[in-house]
Design a protein around this motif. Structure first.
Motif, PDB file in Angstrom:
ATOM      1  N   VAL A 201      81.786 -45.032  15.090  1.00 40.45           N
ATOM      2  CA  VAL A 201      82.093 -45.646  16.377  1.00 40.45           C
ATOM      3  C   VAL A 201      83.355 -46.484  16.207  1.00 40.45           C
ATOM      4  O   VAL A 201      83.421 -47.367  15.341  1.00 40.45           O
ATOM      5  CB  VAL A 201      80.938 -46.529  16.887  1.00 40.45           C
ATOM      6  CG1 VAL A 201      81.283 -47.145  18.240  1.00 40.45           C
ATOM      7  CG2 VAL A 201      79.659 -45.710  16.997  1.00 40.45           C
ATOM      8  N   ALA A 214      76.481 -50.603  16.696  1.00 43.47           N
ATOM      9  CA  ALA A 214      76.389 -49.877  17.962  1.00 43.47           C
ATOM     10  C   ALA A 214      75.085 -49.103  18.018  1.00 43.47           C
ATOM     11  O   ALA A 214      74.594 -48.590  17.003  1.00 43.47           O
ATOM     12  CB  ALA A 214      77.569 -48.927  18.118  1.00 43.47           C
ATOM     13  N   VAL A 216      73.395 -45.774  19.580  1.00 43.35           N
ATOM     14  CA  VAL A 216      73.827 -44.492  20.123  1.00 43.35           C
ATOM     15  C   VAL A 216      72.597 -43.686  20.538  1.00 43.35           C
ATOM     16  O   VAL A 216      71.738 -43.367  19.702  1.00 43.35           O
ATOM     17  CB  VAL A 216      74.662 -43.694  19.101  1.00 43.35           C
ATOM     18  CG1 VAL A 216      75.135 -42.387  19.716  1.00 43.35           C
ATOM     19  CG2 VAL A 216      75.853 -44.526  18.621  1.00 43.35           C
ATOM     20  N   THR A 251      76.933 -44.690  23.915  1.00 43.20           N
ATOM     21  CA  THR A 251      77.171 -45.719  22.902  1.00 43.20           C
ATOM     22  C   THR A 251      77.243 -47.092  23.552  1.00 43.20           C
ATOM     23  O   THR A 251      77.978 -47.302  24.517  1.00 43.20           O
ATOM     24  CB  THR A 251      78.486 -45.439  22.152  1.00 43.20           C
ATOM     25  OG1 THR A 251      78.474 -44.081  21.680  1.00 43.20           O
ATOM     26  CG2 THR A 251      78.646 -46.378  20.979  1.00 43.20           C
ATOM     27  N   LEU A 274      82.782 -41.380  17.982  1.00 42.75           N
ATOM     28  CA  LEU A 274      82.523 -41.948  19.298  1.00 42.75           C
ATOM     29  C   LEU A 274      83.398 -43.183  19.480  1.00 42.75           C
ATOM     30  O   LEU A 274      83.803 -43.815  18.502  1.00 42.75           O
ATOM     31  CB  LEU A 274      81.051 -42.326  19.438  1.00 42.75           C
ATOM     32  CG  LEU A 274      80.036 -41.217  19.129  1.00 42.75           C
ATOM     33  CD1 LEU A 274      78.617 -41.773  19.196  1.00 42.75           C
ATOM     34  CD2 LEU A 274      80.199 -40.067  20.106  1.00 42.75           C
TER      35      LEU A 274
END
Length: 695
Positions: A201, A214, A216, A251, A274
């Motif tokens: 990320v 994060a 997801v 996300t 991402l």
């Protein structure tokens, strides 16, 4: 144990070992990358509920009495011992009798007759045939049709019988594979899924790893898959994929906007990157001293993790380029200095404030940064004070004047006003050789309080509203007649009348000659009545009324408790021959005011207990300023509850009147307090004022 038994045991062990090896190989095959991706979908895209999934597994099993046909469970016909009637699946597929026969219990009975009506192939229902079909065709319901077999096939060409006439029966497809799959020689779609895909990320702008963890959420409609994983800050996550195809990744991370992205995994996919965009931060530009948002726009530039510029017009939303240190420069359109700030943006940052200062300049309505009335009359007012003795003896030199922006005294009904703890903002003194004080560092929109301190005199207090000063003139002028301390032999109260604020005032010029009148129940006290008695006792006297240049007119009095003292100002007639300079001079331009001094319980030598100012009348009723007919001002009604102890009551009357002038130029007016003075006479005298003894 017999040799035969030993051999049997050895054989059984070998079988068990082979089974175990086969199982282990199967497990290892499943965990070997790449991995076969199951597909339960027919060639036309419809779901496949039974049969092979392409990876040696099953898409589902059929119930008893059903079989799998083209990916769907169908009924198995039962025609054993039957040549007509229901096949057990709701149809007549066991056969049809000739028209001359009947079907009874699944068997045709009676003599059969040939029947090929509408039929080109198959049985003639009498033991013969209506015809045969070409190679690659089959007979169905008495008609020849091309035969295509797509059972357990979902891609490529259908299977046709050997020797099929392709001119008559051209090839047909069993379907196409979805994205990520390929069609094998067996007519089945297949794909190889990587065992793991790394997920990272990053910031959408900088493409650098974000500084917070994060969450997801991963989903696939095709594979009926959903899972949520946590990707730690700056670390790649190893995701065990369920198969190939299109996946949705949502996300979320603290300090960032939630972002949803779609990626299609192929057999060659090894990683997915991402990204999220930083959350919006509010930016404000404020004036430092008052901590309020400035009223003009600004341009803001920033550098650091990312750089750029944006326009600020009030609190503005800013999307930063990632967490970390930023340097901001705010340049207001006008009125304020450039402001700068270094700030570390974190996940918890919601508001950034850049402070600026007022850019002081001559003409900005603020008297500051070294400005004075001398070098910047646009912003600074000159406060010019001149001090004289209330007894008429002349100037008072060496005064010290303290200036305040808050009232330095508090009202007190028991003792009269008392000095509080407010500190002066400036102090000016002239020493022993001058009786004037000049202060030049205050703005035009302020209330400035004065405290005048001179040894052996009662402290004098005043309030100047600089808003009322004309910037074209730029000067607030005040003549002050200071009262000496009251002694034990002095009367309890002293009233000091001052007018014509200063000799050098601009037009309209004020008159130089006014009278102060005190009306008591036992008589009047003024220039023509310099002493006052009550029941044979002296209770008042005129201290000074010797000058025609603005005062003082000073009267001392000791009224009894509750007895009203009516205080008046009069402008006597002047001769245009003897005093031509006094022509066209009017009472309303005099700037007259009366200060009340008195003894109280905590000031045996007196303190200032009140004042009444003519010009304050014009603030609420400005039209009176142009009334040149009036020559009388009813100043106040003065009473005391406990003489020489508590705060006297001073009630401003704020009224003007016009006297009656006779041919001898004597004035007559009603004092409105007592009957003896309902037609009070002020004798005309224009040969010079009488001097009153300096007691």
């Amino acid at each position: 144990v017999s040799t035969q038994s030993t051999g049997l045991l050895s054989t059984m062990k070998s079988i068990i070992l082979l089974i175990a090896l086969a199982f282990v190989s199967s497990v290892l095959a499943q965990d070997t990358c790449p991995r076969c991706t199951p597909l339960c979908q027919n060639g036309d895209g419809t779901p496949k509920t039974c049969g092979d999934n392409g990876c040696g597994g099953s898409c589902g099993t059929c119930a008893s009495g059903q079989e799998c046909c083209k990916g769907s469970c169908v009924c198995i016909p039962s025609c054993a011992g039957r040549n007509c009637g229901d096949d057990g699946c709701g149809g007549n597929s066991c056969g049809i009798c000739s028209p001359s026969q009947t079907c009874s219990n699944g068997v045709c009975s009676g003599a059969a007759t040939v029947d090929c009506t509408g039929r080109t192939c198959g049985s003639n229902r009498a033991g013969g045939s209506c015809g045969s079909c070409s190679a690659g065709q089959r007979c169905r319901a008495g008609q020849c049709e091309c035969y295509y077999d797509c059972n357990e096939r979902n891609c490529g060409n259908a299977v046709q019988p050997e020797g099929t006439n392709t001119g008559l029966c051209p090839q047909r497809s069993c379907g196409t594979c979805p994205s990520g799959f390929t069609c094998g020689s067996n007519g089945r779609c297949s794909a190889q899924t990587p065992c793991t895909v790394t997920i990272t990320v990053v910031d959408c702008n900088s493409r650098r790893a974000i500084s917070s963890s994060a969450s997801v959420a991963i989903s696939s409609v095709t594979l009926s898959y959903s899972s949520t994983v946590t990707v730690s800050a700056g670390v790649a996550y190893s995701w065990n994929t369920p198969g190939l195809g299109t996946f949705s990744f949502q996300t979320s991370a603290q300090g960032y906007l939630t972002n949803t992205q779609s990626f299609t995994l192929a057999s060659t996919t090894t990683s997915v990157e991402l990204c999220v965009s930083p959350a919006i931060v509010q930016v404000d530009v404020r004036e430092r001293t008052r901590n309020i948002t400035i009223e003009v726009g600004a341009s803001i530039s920033y550098s650091g993790v990312s750089s750029g510029t944006f326009r600020w017009n009030g609190v503005t939303s800013w999307t930063h380029g990632g967490f970390g240190s930023y340097s901001f420069v705010a340049t207001p359109d006008s009125k304020y200095t450039v402001g700068s700030l270094t700030y570390s943006v974190t996940a918890s940052t919601t508001l950034i404030i850049i402070y600026v200062d007022i850019a002081y300049f001559c003409g900005d309505d603020l008297c500051t940064s070294g400005e004075t009335a001398t070098n910047c009359q646009l912003d600074c007012v000159a406060l010019f004070l001149e001090f004289e003795n209330a007894d008429g003896s002349g100037p008072v030199n060496g005064p010290t004047v303290n200036y305040f922006l808050d009232n330095p005294r508090d009202a007190n009904a028991d003792t009269g006003p008392n000095r509080n703890s407010v500190q002066q903002t400036t102090t000016r003194t002239t020493g022993t050789g001058s009786n004037t004080v000049l202060e030049e560092t205050y703005s035009y929109d302020e209330l400035v309080y004065f405290e005048v301190v001179v040894s052996t005199f009662i402290n004098f207090y005043w309030r100047a509203n600089t808003t009322n000063v004309d910037p074209q003139l730029g000067t607030y002028r005040l003549r002050v007649h200071l009262s000496k301390l009251l002694g034990t032999t002095d009367f309890n109260y002293r009233l000091v009348n001052t007018w014509k604020p200063i000799d050098a005032t601009p037009e309209p010029y004020g008159p130089t000659d006014l009278n102060l009148h005190l009306f008591y129940s036992s008589g009047a006290l003024d220039i023509n009545n310099p002493s006052l008695t009550n029941q044979g006792f002296a209770i008042g006297k005129a201290i000074a009324d010797s000058k025609q240049s603005g005062g003082p007119a000073t009267m001392d009095i000791s009224p009894d408790s509750g007895i009203v003292v009516a205080v008046w100002n009069s402008k006597p007639p002047r001769s245009s021959v003897i005093a031509p300079s006094q022509n066209n001079r009017y009472l309303v331009d005099s700037g007259s005011y009366v200060v009340f001094y008195g003894k109280t319980s905590n000031a045996a030598n007196g303190k200032q207990v009140g004042q009444v100012v003519m010009d304050e009348i014009f603030l609420t009723n400005p039209s009176l300023k142009s009334n040149h007919q009036v020559d009388l001002w009813y100043v106040a009604q003065f009473t005391v509850n406990q003489p020489a102890r508590n705060q006297p009551t001073v009630v401003a009357q704020s009224r003007f009147k016009t006297s009656t002038i006779n041919s001898a130029r004597d004035m007559f007016f009603d004092c409105e307090a007592y009957s003896y003075c309902n037609n009070f006479k002020v004798p005309y005298s224009d040969t010079g004022r009488r001097d009153v003894e300096d007691f």
